[in-house]
Scaffold this active site. Structure first.
Site, PDB file in Angstrom:
ATOM      1  N   CYS A  18       0.842  -1.196   0.000  1.00 18.53           N
ATOM      2  CA  CYS A  18       0.000   0.000   0.000  1.00 18.53           C
ATOM      3  C   CYS A  18       0.876   1.244   0.000  1.00 18.53           C
ATOM      4  O   CYS A  18       2.114   1.172   0.029  1.00 18.53           O
ATOM      5  CB  CYS A  18      -0.945   0.006   1.204  1.00 18.53           C
ATOM      6  SG  CYS A  18      -0.089   0.145   2.774  1.00 18.53           S
ATOM      7  N   CYS A  21       3.465   1.559   2.759  1.00 20.65           N
ATOM      8  CA  CYS A  21       4.691   0.780   2.518  1.00 20.65           C
ATOM      9  C   CYS A  21       5.657   1.582   1.652  1.00 20.65           C
ATOM     10  O   CYS A  21       6.859   1.676   1.949  1.00 20.65           O
ATOM     11  CB  CYS A  21       4.356  -0.530   1.815  1.00 20.65           C
ATOM     12  SG  CYS A  21       3.302  -1.642   2.755  1.00 20.65           S
ATOM     13  N   ASP A 424      10.509  26.982 -32.111  1.00 23.64           N
ATOM     14  CA  ASP A 424      11.639  27.332 -32.969  1.00 23.64           C
ATOM     15  C   ASP A 424      11.139  27.204 -34.406  1.00 23.64           C
ATOM     16  O   ASP A 424      10.110  26.569 -34.652  1.00 23.64           O
ATOM     17  CB  ASP A 424      12.791  26.360 -32.687  1.00 23.64           C
ATOM     18  CG  ASP A 424      13.915  26.517 -33.687  1.00 23.64           C
ATOM     19  OD1 ASP A 424      14.367  27.649 -33.894  1.00 23.64           O
ATOM     20  OD2 ASP A 424      14.327  25.490 -34.264  1.00 23.64           O
ATOM     21  N   ASP A 633      14.580  21.802 -31.743  1.00 20.88           N
ATOM     22  CA  ASP A 633      15.306  20.606 -32.153  1.00 20.88           C
ATOM     23  C   ASP A 633      16.816  20.800 -32.183  1.00 20.88           C
ATOM     24  O   ASP A 633      17.560  19.857 -32.434  1.00 20.88           O
ATOM     25  CB  ASP A 633      14.844  20.155 -33.548  1.00 20.88           C
ATOM     26  CG  ASP A 633      15.328  21.092 -34.653  1.00 20.88           C
ATOM     27  OD1 ASP A 633      15.483  22.296 -34.373  1.00 20.88           O
ATOM     28  OD2 ASP A 633      15.547  20.623 -35.777  1.00 20.88           O
ATOM     29  N   ASP A 637      18.541  25.622 -29.046  1.00 23.32           N
ATOM     30  CA  ASP A 637      17.254  25.650 -28.363  1.00 23.32           C
ATOM     31  C   ASP A 637      17.348  25.137 -26.930  1.00 23.32           C
ATOM     32  O   ASP A 637      16.403  25.294 -26.149  1.00 23.32           O
ATOM     33  CB  ASP A 637      16.223  24.796 -29.117  1.00 23.32           C
ATOM     34  CG  ASP A 637      15.955  25.312 -30.517  1.00 23.32           C
ATOM     35  OD1 ASP A 637      15.842  26.543 -30.673  1.00 23.32           O
ATOM     36  OD2 ASP A 637      15.884  24.491 -31.448  1.00 23.32           O
TER      37      ASP A 637
END
Length: 739
Positions: A18, A21, A424, A633, A637
């Site tokens: 649970c 735990c 971008d 990409d 960036d």
């Protein structure tokens, strides 16, 4: 003192049942000196620990054992695969089935009594039926509960063990206590027996449902071929995939899975990459094209030169990213952790209060014990611990199947509330493969420097660059068969251009901004360049340094490049606008090119000629109006991706961009951004629904149990139902499809 290096280790944790735990294991690990973070996933039954390299693995294992659980280091990818398989086998069906068989006569008698029929089962027979269920099939509750007690904590097993033991013990006491007026006492063996049966059955259903949440990882793992056909000296040999080395040539026949990452040396075919990139249509592969291990080859024969094997392949990295995301905690889970840390002690206190109030107020100690038992049984916090991780596991899994890799749970949680998405331009909204359209030399007729020589200088200077404009120049030189020279002293000027020497000449190539800073005279050609920029083209200049430092570099010429907008870019911007999300363009390109793309796509705000650090500053400004995602990409960036609340990288871009971002799109398709936000919204919605149901079961059930309105049997059924309903609700995310 030398810097200490942090490393991440993953452990399989056995014995957790649970949220309490999971919280206890986390606290035990964080107490180990040198541990900087520990994240426990109850659904996966794993712990992800970040610690200094001076922390021994055995120290971490010992800490978990001291807390009452078992730990095993998952050192390799195969270990994690085997852990998933073992998890599916842990909860067997027969204990709950056998418990149901023993409980059946007691259930029949109880139902008959509800219907007004008298079905009397002798007390000694009830005791014989209940005892093996209590102490054999229910032994796991005593075992785990004892470990919790030794650790001075509480968990679900302790609640079940105390509750059912109280009902069983009361029944044994009443069985051997003289009856009053010849009437038999009512025994409560059915309560303890049926509760254990229901909890065991609920655990079995829960384990089956949890195994479905890891289906995405298992599906990805099945893509790994075990063998590869290696070609050496004209001979083919089938070898284990672990023995293939970088540089080996692998033969891939029609209908086979590609075993390694590599480049096509020979052959052409159609390749199905749908389970890796989410692309539904086969992709044509010819000589020189990259292929990914795990993809399915079509009708052609391919010879692939290996570029990556084992843990370095794209597929292996995808599996690690999905596993990492599923093991991470969402911010909302921290609230759940705080609640679960005090939940079991509070429930124990409520049960004790229920016992005392009923016992002393009514004097009916039988009812007092049964009502206290009911409080203990219904309050088991299983659903609370499973509410968030199951939704995250299913959400990240189904997203990965459609080409959206969500690296951490925080990105999944935050993406649903985005107010702005900043893009971008090159490689994100445009194809990222610009072509050289115009080359203008400043040389007068008869001068030695003609356009081909100018192209040679520019291509030589940029031959080693991965920048899209640089590649366009080198491609144009190759097409003309121009022989390049070796460039020396190369230096990148971030966001502006490059400087270096070719044939003894010091050359600068870059933007208008760079030329202005160098005080290069552009007056004669600036109007022509401006017209090209206004038409959407990008312009770069080339200049030669003068011998004397007090003279500005001499302009040699300029280039203009054209790049087409991606077919799905318009779809992406329209979808975001309909969702009420503002779109912004942030580009290092010139004003005209940025304005042209923004106008075509309907982006209302754009920033042009922006340097990498300035991109991050703009994102910081946009964050003042709400959560911001940055989509890019390139290397330039990375600062903006890190600054954004949610960084989104294209897998077609650089590794730095992908490492910095929280979400990676496995296809260079901007339309996937709207899909990523959609799965985030649906996942967050499931998390909120799950937490609501997990809390409502306890908020409503505990008072009813304390008031004596519920029986232990109904409490056991409700508790089992709560866990199953939470997981089943999360599994509905598997039906999600990009629209």
């Amino acid at each position: 003192m030398a810097n200490q290096v942090n490393n991440e280790r993953t452990f399989a944790i056995n014995g957790m049942t649970c949220a309490s735990c999971a919280s206890r294991v986390e606290k035990a690990l964080l107490k180990v000196p040198g541990v900087t973070s520990a994240e426990i996933n109850l659904a996966l039954e794993t712990a992800q620990v970040t610690a200094t390299d001076k922390v021994m693995t055995q120290q971490l294992v010992d800490a978990v054992v001291a807390a009452g659980y078992q730990a095993q280091l998952l050192s390799a990818e195969q270990d994690r695969v085997e852990h998933l398989a073992d998890k599916d086998k842990q909860h067997l069906w027969w204990p709950s089935a056998l418990a149901a068989l023993f409980s059946m006569p007691l259930v029949i008698a109880m139902v008959a009594q509800w219907l007004g029929w008298q079905v009397a089962i002798p007390g000694w027979l009830q005791w014989l039926l209940a005892t093996p269920v209590q102490f054999w099939l229910g032994w796991r509750f005593y075992q785990a509960g004892w470990h919790a007690l030794k650790a001075r904590a509480g968990n679900m097993d302790l609640l079940v063990a105390i509750g059912t033991s109280a009902a069983y013990g009361l029944s044994v006491y009443l069985l051997f206590t003289p009856s009053h007026g010849g009437a038999l006492h009512h025994l409560y063996f059915e309560s303890s027996t049926i509760v254990i049966t229901l909890v065991l059955f609920g655990k079995w259903l829960e384990s089956r449902a949890k195994s479905q949440t890891t289906q995405a990882i298992r599906a990805l793992n099945t893509l790994r071929p075990e063998f590869a056909t290696v070609v050496s000296n004209g001979q083919t040999q089938q070898v284990a995939i672990a023995t293939v080395k970088v540089g080996d040539v692998v033969l891939v026949r029609p209908g086979e899975r590609i075993a390694v990452d590599g480049n096509v040396e020979q052959g052409d075919s159609q390749v199905d990459e749908s389970l890796i990139t989410g692309e539904s249509l086969p992709v044509a592969k010819n000589m020189g094209d990259k292929v990914t291990g795990g993809a399915m080859n079509g009708e052609g024969v391919l010879y692939v030169k290996t570029t990556a094997v084992g843990a370095e392949t794209v597929l292996a990295r995808i599996v690690r990213l999905v596993e990492s995301a599923q093991a991470k905690k969402a911010p909302i889970q921290r609230l759940v952790d705080k609640v679960s840390a005090v939940f079991v002690p509070i429930v124990m206190a409520i049960a004790a209060l229920t016992l005392l109030v009923w016992g002393f107020y009514n004097g009916n100690w039988e009812a007092a014990i049964i009502n206290a038992v009911t409080v203990l049984v219904i309050a088991c916090p299983c659903a609370l611990g499973l509410a968030t991780p199951t939704a995250i596991m299913v959400g990240t899994g189904v997203a990965a199947q459609h080409g959206i890799l969500i690296k951490d749970a925080e990105a999944l949680e935050l993406a649903h509330a985005l107010k702005t998405v900043a893009f971008d331009k090159t490689g994100t909204l445009t194809e990222g493969h610009p072509k050289l359209l115009v080359l203008r030399s400043t040389a007068k007729e008869g001068d030695a420097l003609d356009s081909d020589q100018l192209l040679m200088l520019a291509a030589s200077l940029q031959a080693s660059s991965e920048h899209p404009l640089a590649k366009a120049v080198t491609d144009a030189a190759k097409a003309k068969g121009i022989t390049l020279q070796l460039a020396q002293g190369l230096q990148a000027l971030a966001g502006k251009g490059v400087v270096g020497e070719v044939g003894g000449q010091k050359l600068y190539i870059g933007s208008t901004r760079l030329m202005t800073e160098l005080k290069v005279n552009l007056a004669k050609y600036k109007e022509d360049a401006l017209l090209l920029e206004q038409s959407g083209q990008s312009v770069s200049w080339i200049a030669q340094a003068r011998v004397l430092d007090n003279f500005a570099p001499k302009l040699l010429g300029f280039f203009s490049f054209g790049d087409s907008i991606k077919p799905t870019a318009q779809q992406a911007i329209t979808a975001l606008s309909k969702a009420g999300i503002k779109t912004v363009l942030i580009s290092g390109d010139n004003q005209g090119s940025a304005a042209n793309v923004a106008h075509q796509l309907g982006i209302s705000q754009y920033f042009a000629q922006v340097l990498p650090d300035e991109k991050a500053s703009i994102v910081a400004q946009l964050k003042q109006d709400g959560l911001v995602a940055m989509v890019g990409d390139g290397l330039n960036d990375a600062p903006a991706l890190a600054m954004a609340d949610v960084g989104v990288a294209m897998s077609s871009g650089t590794d730095v961009a992908m490492h910095t971002s929280g979400i990676t799109l496995m296809r260079g398709d901007p339309a996937l951004i709207a899909h990523a936000i959609d799965i985030s919204k649906r996942s967050y919605q499931k998390i909120r629904q799950n937490l609501f149901w997990a809390f409502i079961y306890n908020v409503v059930g505990i008072p009813l149990a304390a008031m004596g309105i519920l029986s232990p049997v109904l409490a056991g059924a409700a508790m089992a139902l709560s866990s199953v309903s939470v997981i089943s609700n999360a599994l509905l995310l598997k039906l999600w499809r990009p629209t």
